[in-house]
Design a protein around this motif. Structure first.
Motif, PDB file in Angstrom:
ATOM      1  N   LEU A   4     -49.545 -31.304  13.701  1.00  0.00           N
ATOM      2  CA  LEU A   4     -50.002 -29.956  13.365  1.00  0.00           C
ATOM      3  C   LEU A   4     -49.653 -28.973  14.490  1.00  0.00           C
ATOM      4  O   LEU A   4     -49.137 -27.876  14.237  1.00  0.00           O
ATOM      5  N   MET A   5     -49.940 -29.392  15.724  1.00  0.00           N
ATOM      6  CA  MET A   5     -49.668 -28.509  16.860  1.00  0.00           C
ATOM      7  C   MET A   5     -48.177 -28.171  16.963  1.00  0.00           C
ATOM      8  O   MET A   5     -47.816 -27.031  17.252  1.00  0.00           O
ATOM      9  N   ASN A   6     -47.328 -29.165  16.738  1.00  0.00           N
ATOM     10  CA  ASN A   6     -45.890 -28.924  16.830  1.00  0.00           C
ATOM     11  C   ASN A   6     -45.429 -27.920  15.777  1.00  0.00           C
ATOM     12  O   ASN A   6     -44.544 -27.102  16.033  1.00  0.00           O
ATOM     13  N   ILE A   7     -46.051 -28.010  14.596  1.00  0.00           N
ATOM     14  CA  ILE A   7     -45.696 -27.034  13.557  1.00  0.00           C
ATOM     15  C   ILE A   7     -46.191 -25.654  13.966  1.00  0.00           C
ATOM     16  O   ILE A   7     -45.461 -24.659  13.875  1.00  0.00           O
ATOM     17  N   LEU A   8     -47.439 -25.606  14.461  1.00  0.00           N
ATOM     18  CA  LEU A   8     -47.991 -24.320  14.891  1.00  0.00           C
ATOM     19  C   LEU A   8     -47.145 -23.718  16.017  1.00  0.00           C
ATOM     20  O   LEU A   8     -46.969 -22.502  16.097  1.00  0.00           O
ATOM     21  N   GLY A   9     -46.612 -24.608  16.864  1.00  0.00           N
ATOM     22  CA  GLY A   9     -45.788 -24.143  17.985  1.00  0.00           C
ATOM     23  C   GLY A   9     -44.348 -23.863  17.608  1.00  0.00           C
ATOM     24  O   GLY A   9     -43.517 -23.610  18.487  1.00  0.00           O
ATOM     25  N   CYS A  10     -44.027 -23.933  16.318  1.00  0.00           N
ATOM     26  CA  CYS A  10     -42.670 -23.675  15.823  1.00  0.00           C
ATOM     27  C   CYS A  10     -41.650 -24.649  16.416  1.00  0.00           C
ATOM     28  O   CYS A  10     -40.448 -24.352  16.485  1.00  0.00           O
ATOM     29  N   LEU A  11     -42.135 -25.801  16.873  1.00  0.00           N
ATOM     30  CA  LEU A  11     -41.215 -26.826  17.364  1.00  0.00           C
ATOM     31  C   LEU A  11     -40.742 -27.678  16.197  1.00  0.00           C
ATOM     32  O   LEU A  11     -39.716 -28.335  16.262  1.00  0.00           O
ATOM     33  N   ASP A  12     -41.526 -27.689  15.144  1.00  0.00           N
ATOM     34  CA  ASP A  12     -41.241 -28.512  13.977  1.00  0.00           C
ATOM     35  C   ASP A  12     -41.529 -27.672  12.736  1.00  0.00           C
ATOM     36  O   ASP A  12     -42.231 -26.668  12.817  1.00  0.00           O
ATOM     37  N   ARG A  13     -40.968 -28.080  11.615  1.00  0.00           N
ATOM     38  CA  ARG A  13     -41.185 -27.323  10.384  1.00  0.00           C
ATOM     39  C   ARG A  13     -42.063 -28.124   9.427  1.00  0.00           C
ATOM     40  O   ARG A  13     -41.947 -29.348   9.355  1.00  0.00           O
ATOM     41  N   PRO A  14     -42.921 -27.439   8.687  1.00  0.00           N
ATOM     42  CA  PRO A  14     -43.735 -28.156   7.704  1.00  0.00           C
ATOM     43  C   PRO A  14     -42.880 -28.602   6.517  1.00  0.00           C
ATOM     44  O   PRO A  14     -41.829 -28.015   6.253  1.00  0.00           O
ATOM     45  N   LEU A  41     -48.484 -18.579   8.374  1.00  0.00           N
ATOM     46  CA  LEU A  41     -48.296 -17.199   8.831  1.00  0.00           C
ATOM     47  C   LEU A  41     -48.709 -17.123  10.295  1.00  0.00           C
ATOM     48  O   LEU A  41     -49.858 -17.403  10.633  1.00  0.00           O
ATOM     49  N   LEU A  42     -47.750 -16.790  11.148  1.00  0.00           N
ATOM     50  CA  LEU A  42     -48.056 -16.620  12.568  1.00  0.00           C
ATOM     51  C   LEU A  42     -48.013 -15.128  12.865  1.00  0.00           C
ATOM     52  O   LEU A  42     -46.947 -14.506  12.776  1.00  0.00           O
ATOM     53  N   ASP A  43     -49.173 -14.583  13.186  1.00  0.00           N
ATOM     54  CA  ASP A  43     -49.258 -13.154  13.487  1.00  0.00           C
ATOM     55  C   ASP A  43     -48.630 -12.348  12.354  1.00  0.00           C
ATOM     56  O   ASP A  43     -47.934 -11.355  12.586  1.00  0.00           O
ATOM     57  N   GLY A  44     -48.844 -12.824  11.118  1.00  0.00           N
ATOM     58  CA  GLY A  44     -48.346 -12.119   9.945  1.00  0.00           C
ATOM     59  C   GLY A  44     -46.933 -12.475   9.518  1.00  0.00           C
ATOM     60  O   GLY A  44     -46.447 -11.975   8.507  1.00  0.00           O
ATOM     61  N   ILE A  45     -46.248 -13.348  10.274  1.00  0.00           N
ATOM     62  CA  ILE A  45     -44.863 -13.718   9.930  1.00  0.00           C
ATOM     63  C   ILE A  45     -44.847 -15.075   9.245  1.00  0.00           C
ATOM     64  O   ILE A  45     -45.445 -16.034   9.729  1.00  0.00           O
ATOM     65  N   GLU A  46     -44.167 -15.167   8.091  1.00  0.00           N
ATOM     66  CA  GLU A  46     -44.056 -16.449   7.401  1.00  0.00           C
ATOM     67  C   GLU A  46     -43.002 -17.297   8.124  1.00  0.00           C
ATOM     68  O   GLU A  46     -41.799 -17.055   8.031  1.00  0.00           O
ATOM     69  N   VAL A  47     -43.498 -18.287   8.842  1.00  0.00           N
ATOM     70  CA  VAL A  47     -42.651 -19.047   9.752  1.00  0.00           C
ATOM     71  C   VAL A  47     -41.705 -20.000   9.028  1.00  0.00           C
ATOM     72  O   VAL A  47     -40.564 -20.209   9.446  1.00  0.00           O
ATOM     73  N   SER A  48     -42.162 -20.536   7.902  1.00  0.00           N
ATOM     74  CA  SER A  48     -41.351 -21.570   7.240  1.00  0.00           C
ATOM     75  C   SER A  48     -40.026 -21.019   6.712  1.00  0.00           C
ATOM     76  O   SER A  48     -39.135 -21.777   6.384  1.00  0.00           O
ATOM     77  N   LYS A  49     -39.914 -19.693   6.630  1.00  0.00           N
ATOM     78  CA  LYS A  49     -38.665 -19.123   6.109  1.00  0.00           C
ATOM     79  C   LYS A  49     -37.700 -18.717   7.218  1.00  0.00           C
ATOM     80  O   LYS A  49     -36.606 -18.240   6.939  1.00  0.00           O
ATOM     81  N   LEU A  50     -38.119 -18.894   8.471  1.00  0.00           N
ATOM     82  CA  LEU A  50     -37.304 -18.387   9.577  1.00  0.00           C
ATOM     83  C   LEU A  50     -36.153 -19.329   9.933  1.00  0.00           C
ATOM     84  O   LEU A  50     -36.212 -20.527   9.697  1.00  0.00           O
ATOM     85  N   ASP A  68     -52.485 -24.948   2.704  1.00  0.00           N
ATOM     86  CA  ASP A  68     -52.038 -26.233   2.172  1.00  0.00           C
ATOM     87  C   ASP A  68     -50.797 -26.760   2.911  1.00  0.00           C
ATOM     88  O   ASP A  68     -49.796 -27.125   2.296  1.00  0.00           O
ATOM     89  N   LEU A  69     -50.897 -26.755   4.209  1.00  0.00           N
ATOM     90  CA  LEU A  69     -49.767 -27.195   5.029  1.00  0.00           C
ATOM     91  C   LEU A  69     -49.638 -28.717   4.996  1.00  0.00           C
ATOM     92  O   LEU A  69     -50.621 -29.436   5.138  1.00  0.00           O
ATOM     93  N   ARG A  70     -48.396 -29.179   4.778  1.00  0.00           N
ATOM     94  CA  ARG A  70     -48.153 -30.627   4.727  1.00  0.00           C
ATOM     95  C   ARG A  70     -46.932 -30.993   5.550  1.00  0.00           C
ATOM     96  O   ARG A  70     -45.985 -30.224   5.641  1.00  0.00           O
ATOM     97  N   LYS A  71     -47.020 -32.175   6.134  1.00  0.00           N
ATOM     98  CA  LYS A  71     -45.848 -32.693   6.839  1.00  0.00           C
ATOM     99  C   LYS A  71     -45.707 -34.166   6.524  1.00  0.00           C
ATOM    100  O   LYS A  71     -46.634 -34.962   6.737  1.00  0.00           O
ATOM    101  N   THR A  72     -44.562 -34.526   5.970  1.00  0.00           N
ATOM    102  CA  THR A  72     -44.303 -35.914   5.626  1.00  0.00           C
ATOM    103  C   THR A  72     -43.080 -36.379   6.394  1.00  0.00           C
ATOM    104  O   THR A  72     -42.039 -35.724   6.364  1.00  0.00           O
ATOM    105  N   TYR A  73     -43.219 -37.465   7.129  1.00  0.00           N
ATOM    106  CA  TYR A  73     -42.064 -38.039   7.815  1.00  0.00           C
ATOM    107  C   TYR A  73     -41.412 -39.050   6.893  1.00  0.00           C
ATOM    108  O   TYR A  73     -42.073 -39.975   6.412  1.00  0.00           O
ATOM    109  N   ALA A  74     -40.142 -38.871   6.629  1.00  0.00           N
ATOM    110  CA  ALA A  74     -39.427 -39.824   5.779  1.00  0.00           C
ATOM    111  C   ALA A  74     -38.943 -40.967   6.669  1.00  0.00           C
ATOM    112  O   ALA A  74     -37.844 -40.934   7.194  1.00  0.00           O
ATOM    113  N   SER A  75     -39.797 -41.938   6.882  1.00  0.00           N
ATOM    114  CA  SER A  75     -39.390 -43.075   7.711  1.00  0.00           C
ATOM    115  C   SER A  75     -38.661 -44.094   6.850  1.00  0.00           C
ATOM    116  O   SER A  75     -38.546 -43.933   5.633  1.00  0.00           O
TER     117      SER A  75
END
Ligand code: ATP
Ligand code: MG
Lengths: 406, 248
Positions: B50-60, B66-75, B9-16
């Motif tokens: 989506l790609m930017n989030i997957l690439g850890c360039l942006d946060r959801p 989970l990237l390779d078992g690591i919860e990225v959003s908490k890093l 349930d990944l979401r990304k909202t830009y607050a424009s």
């Protein structure tokens, strides 16, 4: 990132924009050069004063007319007119341990020989003057006590005066100069002493017996200053004490009245002179330091521009895994490298400036390690201080924002 | 197979300034090791986000990744940097190489930011090998402006692989390239994928997508369809079949 790599990256970035880097560092370059040269000039003056006062001999002391606390000092030493020739004679006659005594009168005057004119300092002194001041002769010799007694029309001149009027020092010997139309025969040329504190040329002078000066030239009756030398091995403090009580008695001043004269020993004069030049040195250094700060602001300005210009580069570095701290270091090192290089060039420039100043003026410049280290450290600090804000700005960029930056 | 990417349930909202833009609105997805996925969809459907989030360039904004078992959003920021450095290789549509910097040095760059630095000689050797692998070893000392688009993209791929990532992300990697060069790049991806690297690639062209093994189509920030590729293209074979005239 390795520090070595960071420096390499910084150098590359700076070399990429050589002219800009140079212009950015210019503030620091000038600042550092200014600090070192200014303090060097101050130190040169200080050293010279010390040398001069030391040349007076550590056994010398001076008595000035006027009290030290009642305008005697601020109005200029010796302006009060309370010292007489008899005071000088009495000191020489009555105080044990006194070696030489000379009253000193002075003024500025035009002297001439043939159609040559020169405006110079006139000093009227006793024969003891030359031994007290330890002033030697290039040609000829001093006048003697006999000349003083008879108010003889003999003179001793400094090198500058000799050269200005007669072309060379040798030429001057035996010639006649007119001081306010009174002819004086030159019997000696003083060995050159160079410029004094505040750049006055000490060799631009003519020295005659005080009697001649007072009677024939200046027409004064009082003397502003008496210089006394104390015999080797005798206590200067004791002599000061004895002179004080002698003069108080001669001037009929009861003990509770303030003396109308001021005695300064060589030691006190040194302290005063060095204090003055220290103040000057500090002031010069401070003013020059301001230009270092201005230089730092210049670095900050360009670093801020550079961070904006290189936003994309920062984005790329962040995207491939640079940490904020890596970016911070990169820009900080760039700023520090810039300021340190500026510092190094500035040091070189300071030596160049010193060489030029000494070549074209009589001012001595005395460069010491202190201001070099100080200004170099200061420029490094300036780099860190003024590089930090732009570097932190770069480090806190968001990778995706930075990559999107056009 | 272990999942490399697991989205819930990944979401990304830009607050424009006016109203918030919901670029990604609830994506759940699992990608396992060794997959080659193409992400398609209309412009603005949220692929790049989506790609930017997957690439850890942006946060959801919300949801879990989970990237390779690591919860990225908490890093933390630094931890994300480290992930980008050695777990993920990112290839951009516009290459994003450092200007006025040689191909070799561009490829070396990610190694400079490793937490376990290599010796300069080792770095050079690895970078050279990577350039050879993507077929431009001879251009190692050329700067990006001395290279064609295809060559620049090869350098970028070499750079993305230099720290041996588990995941290769590519946002329209062939978007700026002609069809032949595109196929060559896709050939490199297929080869890497065959060696075990998981590849995720955004593209607009169905032809390009057909080189992958699985196609995900997005619309309005959601996954519309998720299908396995039935008849997969082989880049090496396609290149052989291309008309001879177009060969440089
Ligand atoms: N930084 C941003 N701020 C505000 N809105 C954004 C931002 N980035 C993207 N968007 C919006 O999010 C939506 C998805 O954008 P995204 O770039 O992910 O689309 P895309 O699928 O990659 O499109 P394309 O195929 O054209 O590259 C779009 O409506 C876009 O306007
Ligand atoms: Mg996109």
């Amino acid at each position: 990132m390795r520090l070595q790599t960071s420096f390499h990256t910084a150098f590359r970035a700076l070399l990429r924009n050589k002219l800009r880097s140079l212009l950015t560092a210019l503030g620091i370059i000038i600042g550092v050069a200014a600090v070192i040269a200014m303090v060097g000039i101050g130190n040169g003056a200080k050293k010279q004063v010390e040398d001069q006062v030391a040349a007076l001999g550590d056994n010398a002391l001076m008595i000035f007319a006027g009290s030290s606390s009642r305008g005697g000092m601020s109005g200029g030493f010796g302006s009060a007119g309370t010292l007489t020739l008899d005071d000088a004679f009495a000191i020489k006659r009555d105080i044990p341990g006194v070696q030489g005594v000379t009253p000193e009168v002075e003024g500025s005057t035009r002297i001439s020989s043939g159609n040559q004119n020169w405006f110079t300092r006139l000093n009227g002194v006793a024969a003891d003057y030359f031994s007290i001041r330890m002033w030697n002769f290039s040609f000829g010799g001093p006048f003697e006590e006999r000349d003083v007694k008879t108010a003889a029309k003999v003179a001793v001149i400094g090198k500058t005066t000799a050269v200005e009027i007669f072309g060379t020092e040798e030429e001057a010997l035996g010639k006649v100069v007119r001081i306010r139309n009174v002819p004086f025969t030159i019997i000696g040329v003083l060995a050159p002493k160079g410029a004094s504190f505040f750049g006055r040329d000490q060799d631009d002078t003519i020295v005659i017996p005080y009697t001649s000066a007072m009677k024939r030239v200046l027409g004064t009756k009082t003397i502003p200053r008496i210089t006394v030398s104390v015999e080797r091995g005798k206590s200067v403090a004791m002599v000061v004490e004895q002179i004080t009580s002698l003069l108080l008695q001669r001037h009929r001043l009861p003990g509770d009245r303030e003396p109308d004269f001021t005695i300064r020993t060589q030691e006190e004069l040194t302290t005063m002179a060095t204090a003055t030049s220290k103040t000057m040195t500090t002031l010069l250094g401070f003013v020059a330091s301001i230009s270092l700060i201005v230089g730092g602001i210049g670095i900050m300005n360009i670093m801020l521009v550079s961070v904006t210009e290189r936003t994309r580069e920062i984005g790329i570095r962040l995207a491939i895994g640079a940490r904020g701290s890596d970016i911070l270091m990169q820009f900080l090192i760039e700023a520090v490298t810039l300021s340190l290089l500026g510092g190094l060039i500035g040091i070189g420039l300071a030596f160049l400036a010193a060489a030029l100043i000494m070549h074209f003026s009589p001012m001595p410049v005395y460069i010491t390690a202190g201001p070099i280290l100080y200004s170099f450290a200061f420029s490094a600090a300036v780099g860190v201080l003024f590089g930090f804000y732009p570097a932190r700005k770069a480090a806190s960029l968001d990778p995706i924002e930075a990559l999107r930056y056009e | 197979m272990a999942p490399i990417i697991q989205l819930d349930d990944l979401r990304k909202t830009y607050a424009s300034s006016e109203e918030p833009v919901h670029a990604v609105r609830g994506v759940s997805l699992t990608i396992t090791k060794g997959e080659f996925v193409a992400v398609m969809g209309t412009s603005g459907s949220g692929k790049s986000t989506l790609m930017n989030i997957l690439g850890c360039l942006d946060r959801p904004t919300s949801g879990s990744y989970l990237l390779d078992g690591i919860e990225v959003s908490k890093l933390s920021r630094d931890q994300l940097s480290d992930l980008r450095n050695h777990k993920i290789g990112f290839v951009f549509q516009n290459f994003n190489l450092l200007a006025r910097t040689s191909a070799l040095e561009n490829v070396e760059l990610p190694m400079l930011y490793r937490r376990t630095p290599l010796s300069p000689a080792k770095q050079r050797e690895k970078a050279m090998a990577a350039l050879e692998m993507v077929g431009i070893g001879k251009r190692a000392d050329h700067t990006p402006n001395q290279l064609s688009g295809g060559q620049q993209q090869r350098v970028a791929i070499a750079r993305s692989l230099i720290n041996d990532p588990v995941l290769l992300l590519a946002d329209e990697p062939t978007g700026n390239l002609d069809s032949r060069t595109s196929i060559e790049i896709l050939g490199i991806f297929q080869r890497l994928n065959a060696q075990g690297i998981t590849v995720l690639m955004v593209t607009h062209e169905p032809d390009v997508a057909n080189y992958s093994k699985r196609i995900i189509v997005m619309r309005d920030g959601k996954i519309r369809s998720d299908t396995q590729v039935a008849k997969r293209f082989d880049a090496a074979e396609e290149l052989r079949n291309l008309p001879v005239e177009t060969t440089p």
